[in-house]
Scaffold this active site. Structure first.
Site, PDB file in Angstrom:
ATOM      1  N   ARG A 121       0.887  -1.177   0.000  1.00  0.00           N
ATOM      2  CA  ARG A 121       0.000   0.000   0.000  1.00  0.00           C
ATOM      3  C   ARG A 121       0.912   1.211   0.000  1.00  0.00           C
ATOM      4  O   ARG A 121       1.668   1.430   0.956  1.00  0.00           O
ATOM      5  CB  ARG A 121      -0.914  -0.005   1.227  1.00  0.00           C
ATOM      6  CG  ARG A 121      -1.642   1.311   1.424  1.00  0.00           C
ATOM      7  CD  ARG A 121      -2.769   1.233   2.420  1.00  0.00           C
ATOM      8  NE  ARG A 121      -3.911   0.524   1.840  1.00  0.00           N
ATOM      9  CZ  ARG A 121      -5.146   0.558   2.335  1.00  0.00           C
ATOM     10  NH1 ARG A 121      -5.408   1.259   3.426  1.00  0.00           N
ATOM     11  NH2 ARG A 121      -6.131  -0.101   1.750  1.00  0.00           N
ATOM     12  N   HIS A 153      -7.199   1.195  -6.584  1.00  0.00           N
ATOM     13  CA  HIS A 153      -7.434   0.271  -5.479  1.00  0.00           C
ATOM     14  C   HIS A 153      -8.083  -0.995  -6.049  1.00  0.00           C
ATOM     15  O   HIS A 153      -9.264  -1.274  -5.800  1.00  0.00           O
ATOM     16  CB  HIS A 153      -8.324   0.935  -4.436  1.00  0.00           C
ATOM     17  CG  HIS A 153      -8.300   0.276  -3.085  1.00  0.00           C
ATOM     18  ND1 HIS A 153      -7.520  -0.837  -2.796  1.00  0.00           N
ATOM     19  CD2 HIS A 153      -8.966   0.568  -1.928  1.00  0.00           C
ATOM     20  CE1 HIS A 153      -7.716  -1.200  -1.537  1.00  0.00           C
ATOM     21  NE2 HIS A 153      -8.584  -0.369  -0.984  1.00  0.00           N
ATOM     22  N   GLN A 171     -10.011  -3.566  -3.823  1.00  0.00           N
ATOM     23  CA  GLN A 171     -11.342  -3.098  -3.434  1.00  0.00           C
ATOM     24  C   GLN A 171     -12.344  -3.350  -4.557  1.00  0.00           C
ATOM     25  O   GLN A 171     -13.436  -3.879  -4.332  1.00  0.00           O
ATOM     26  CB  GLN A 171     -11.289  -1.602  -3.094  1.00  0.00           C
ATOM     27  CG  GLN A 171     -12.609  -1.038  -2.618  1.00  0.00           C
ATOM     28  CD  GLN A 171     -13.048  -1.643  -1.299  1.00  0.00           C
ATOM     29  OE1 GLN A 171     -12.280  -1.646  -0.343  1.00  0.00           O
ATOM     30  NE2 GLN A 171     -14.273  -2.146  -1.226  1.00  0.00           N
ATOM     31  N   ASP A 181     -17.406   7.046  -1.347  1.00  0.00           N
ATOM     32  CA  ASP A 181     -16.150   6.906  -0.596  1.00  0.00           C
ATOM     33  C   ASP A 181     -15.924   8.245   0.101  1.00  0.00           C
ATOM     34  O   ASP A 181     -16.623   9.233  -0.181  1.00  0.00           O
ATOM     35  CB  ASP A 181     -15.004   6.570  -1.584  1.00  0.00           C
ATOM     36  CG  ASP A 181     -13.649   6.362  -0.905  1.00  0.00           C
ATOM     37  OD1 ASP A 181     -13.609   6.177   0.335  1.00  0.00           O
ATOM     38  OD2 ASP A 181     -12.623   6.395  -1.604  1.00  0.00           O
ATOM     39  N   CYS A 186     -16.618   1.647   0.403  1.00  0.00           N
ATOM     40  CA  CYS A 186     -15.432   0.798   0.597  1.00  0.00           C
ATOM     41  C   CYS A 186     -14.978   0.761   2.058  1.00  0.00           C
ATOM     42  O   CYS A 186     -14.258  -0.153   2.452  1.00  0.00           O
ATOM     43  CB  CYS A 186     -14.305   1.289  -0.297  1.00  0.00           C
ATOM     44  SG  CYS A 186     -13.859   3.004  -0.007  1.00  0.00           S
ATOM     45  N   ARG A 211     -13.580  -8.666   0.980  1.00  0.00           N
ATOM     46  CA  ARG A 211     -12.152  -8.354   0.825  1.00  0.00           C
ATOM     47  C   ARG A 211     -11.327  -9.590   1.199  1.00  0.00           C
ATOM     48  O   ARG A 211     -10.339  -9.906   0.564  1.00  0.00           O
ATOM     49  CB  ARG A 211     -11.751  -7.159   1.717  1.00  0.00           C
ATOM     50  CG  ARG A 211     -12.403  -5.833   1.336  1.00  0.00           C
ATOM     51  CD  ARG A 211     -11.934  -5.325  -0.020  1.00  0.00           C
ATOM     52  NE  ARG A 211     -10.490  -5.217  -0.101  1.00  0.00           N
ATOM     53  CZ  ARG A 211      -9.759  -4.210   0.395  1.00  0.00           C
ATOM     54  NH1 ARG A 211     -10.363  -3.188   0.988  1.00  0.00           N
ATOM     55  NH2 ARG A 211      -8.438  -4.187   0.280  1.00  0.00           N
TER      56      ARG A 211
HETATM   57  N1   CP Z   1     -11.355  -0.276   2.064  1.00  0.00           N
HETATM   58  C1   CP Z   1     -10.090  -0.450   2.511  1.00  0.00           C
HETATM   59  O1   CP Z   1      -9.134  -0.631   1.729  1.00  0.00           O
HETATM   60  O2   CP Z   1      -9.952  -0.447   3.848  1.00  0.00           O
HETATM   61  P1   CP Z   1      -8.588  -0.253   4.651  1.00  0.00           P
HETATM   62  O3   CP Z   1      -8.041   1.093   4.230  1.00  0.00           O
HETATM   63  O4   CP Z   1      -8.976  -0.287   6.083  1.00  0.00           O
HETATM   64  O5   CP Z   1      -7.628  -1.333   4.268  1.00  0.00           O
HETATM   65  N1  NVA Z   2     -10.024   6.796  -1.178  1.00  0.00           N
HETATM   66  C1  NVA Z   2      -9.637   6.291   0.120  1.00  0.00           C
HETATM   67  C2  NVA Z   2      -9.877   4.825   0.177  1.00  0.00           C
HETATM   68  C3  NVA Z   2      -9.547   4.161   1.481  1.00  0.00           C
HETATM   69  C4  NVA Z   2      -9.790   2.688   1.455  1.00  0.00           C
HETATM   70  C5  NVA Z   2      -8.193   6.618   0.404  1.00  0.00           C
HETATM   71  O1  NVA Z   2      -7.352   6.517  -0.503  1.00  0.00           O
HETATM   72  O2  NVA Z   2      -7.891   7.016   1.529  1.00  0.00           O
END
Ligand code: CP
Ligand code: NVA
Length: 319
Positions: free
Chosen positions: A113, A140, A143, A235, A275, A303
């Site tokens: 990430r 993502h 997701q 989101d 999400c 997930r």
């Molecule tokens: N939706 C999602 O990716 O959740 P986290 O950021 O908690 O991993």
């Molecule tokens: N758009 C959000 C998604 C988190 C799962 C972010 O990038 O923070």
């Protein structure tokens, strides 16, 4: 190589973006995830990743992504090692290409990430083991995979359905657009102009959708996007890394909320998705998130199931 892994997925090396998958491969991955979920629920999963190790690298916070991957590795008989950025200094203490070589030598897969999507590209370029995008500023895909899996469980085929995304045209929205149109879903984004997709994103989605009839529209009117929608999705307005823009974004997105009035504009059997994590009361109301039309927590559970299937596809075939 496990013969149970669909043939069109057997050459998949990394999982960096939905754009890299053909419609056939995406559909096969969804079907495989649903099949394995059923086997998991019946206690029939095999430990196909025994003694395999997944290295997980985080530059940003996570609940679902980390817990999903770690739990999945344990359920498949393997192990996951979590490395946070303050421990390894990604791109500061050590270059991604060197990290990729070290991780490849010690582990069977890398999940990262990252802040900048380019880091994933650099990791994948030097890694000899699969690299999985666990979220970047650009996309993502994990997701989106869980989302379309959830929609297939709910609706069966997605062809001809319409998804309305209310809010920022961000990483989550981009991956969902790509996944949705590949499966024949029409996509409507409701956002203020400066938060809509750029032409390149729209063009690429159109190209990859082929001639399956999926349409893409962008509007500043949530009601217009929600009309006839089978899915309402939102989101956060302020993603991780954009905290300095929070107050401007909250002002810009006022009115772009999924609430009971907006749900009434969609089809009567429409589902609501997010999400997570959610800022209840901003982009979505409590009432809607906890309503019978919400599939938010089924999404979150998926997930785990989709990531476990993905790990089997990518790591299961290697010695
Ligand atoms: N939706 C999602 O990716 O959740 P986290 O950021 O908690 O991993
Ligand atoms: N758009 C959000 C998604 C988190 C799962 C972010 O990038 O923070």
């Amino acid at each position: 190589m496990s013969t149970e892994i669909p043939e069109c997925l057997q050459s998949l090396k990394h999982f960096l973006s939905i754009q890299d998958l053909s419609s056939e491969a995406l559909q096969a991955l969804i079907d495989f995830s649903i099949r394995r979920k059923g086997q998991f629920k019946r206690g029939e999963l095999k430990p196909v990743l025994e003694r395999k190790v997944l290295a997980m690298l985080f530059q940003k916070s996570s609940l679902r992504t980390r817990l999903g991957f770690e739990t999945a590795m344990i359920q498949l008989g393997g192990y996951a090692v979590c490395l946070e950025d303050h421990q390894i200094g990604l791109a500061k203490r050590e270059e991604p290409k060197d990290i990729a070589r070290v991780m490849s030598a010690m582990c069977d897969g890398i999940m990262a990430r990252v802040k900048a999507h380019q880091i994933l590209i650099e990791l994948a370029a030097r890694s000899t083991v699969p690299v999985i995008n666990g979220l970047s500023d650009w996309s993502h895909p994990c997701q989106a995979l869980a989302d379309v899996m959830t929609l297939q469980e709910h609706f069966g085929s997605l062809t001809g359905r319409k998804l309305a995304f209310i809010g920022d045209g961000n990483n989550v929205a981009r991956s969902l657009l790509s996944a949705g149109v590949k499966l024949g879903m029409s996509f409507a984004l409701a956002a203020p102009k400066k938060y809509q997709f750029d032409d390149g994103v729209i063009q690429s989605a159109h190209d990859k959708a082929g001639k399956n009839g999926a349409t893409i529209i962008q509007t500043e009117q949530p009601d217009e996007a929600a009309a006839d929608a089978d899915v309402l999705y939102t989101d956060v307005w302020t993603s991780m890394g954009q905290e300095s823009e929070r107050s401007a974004r909250e002002a810009d997105f006022t009115g772009y909320q999924i609430n009971a009035a907006l749900v009434k504009k969609a089809r009567p059997k429409a589902v609501v998705m997010h999400c997570l994590p959610a800022y209840r009361g901003l982009e979505i109301t409590d009432e809607v998130m906890d309503s019978s039309q919400s599939v938010v927590f089924q999404q979150a559970e998926n997930r785990l199931h989709s990531q476990r299937a993905l790990l089997e596809v990518l790591l299961g075939r290697r010695k």
